[in-house]
Design an enzyme around this catalytic site. Structure first.
Site, PDB file in Angstrom:
ATOM      1  CE1 TYR A   1      -3.705  -2.416   0.793  1.00 38.89           C
ATOM      2  CE2 TYR A   1      -2.537  -2.941   2.821  1.00 38.89           C
ATOM      3  CZ  TYR A   1      -3.553  -3.202   1.913  1.00 38.89           C
ATOM      4  OH  TYR A   1      -4.403  -4.249   2.133  1.00 38.89           O
TER       5      TYR A   1
ATOM      6  CB  ILE B   1      -9.004  15.675 -12.841  1.00 36.89           C
ATOM      7  CG1 ILE B   1     -10.473  15.667 -13.228  1.00 36.89           C
ATOM      8  CG2 ILE B   1      -8.633  16.915 -12.033  1.00 36.89           C
ATOM      9  CD1 ILE B   1     -11.431  15.644 -12.028  1.00 36.89           C
TER      10      ILE B   1
ATOM     11  CE  LYS C   1     -10.158  20.476  -9.790  1.00 41.69           C
ATOM     12  NZ  LYS C   1      -9.943  21.173 -11.077  1.00 41.69           N
TER      13      LYS C   1
END
Length: 124
Positions: A53, A72, A99
């Site tokens: 991770y 994005i 966002k």
């Protein structure tokens, strides 16, 4: 298929079409589901047989903070590409990039994109 899940990784970066987004920056929230066969790691208690991770988060941070993009969509695509390049066990990646404070003049929880791709969609 087994999955590694990371939800709402918070990273500060400078993406967006508005000039102030590239100048001032903003927080982005990134969630990932990475499909891979994790059975060997589970059976053998072996970190090298899974996707770490912390390493996944490091790669995502490098991608998100290495450049400034208008869209994005591009950021999400580059993250998926980085995961397939760096983690050969990854079979597919589902990403949601949010966002929360997109400067659009509307009250909303977040604006975002979501993609899901397999390794075969990338030439890596």
């Amino acid at each position: 298929m087994d999955k590694i899940i990371i939800e709402d990784l918070e990273l500060y970066a400078y993406h967006g079409v508005a000039e102030e987004e590239k100048k001032l920056g903003q927080m982005f929230l990134i969630s990932l589901e990475i499909s891979a066969d994790l059975s060997t790691a589970a059976r053998n208690h072996d970190l090298s047989s899974t996707l770490n991770y912390a390493e996944v988060c490091r790669v995502v941070q490098e991608v998100v903070q290495s450049d400034k993009y208008d869209l994005i969509e591009t950021v999400a695509y580059k993250i998926m590409e980085g995961i397939f390049i760096n983690f050969h066990k990854a079979v597919s990646v589902k990403i949601k990039l949010k966002k929360p404070w997109a400067p659009m003049g509307y009250h909303l929880r977040y604006a975002g994109v979501e993609f899901e791709r397999t390794r075969g969609d990338f030439n890596v």
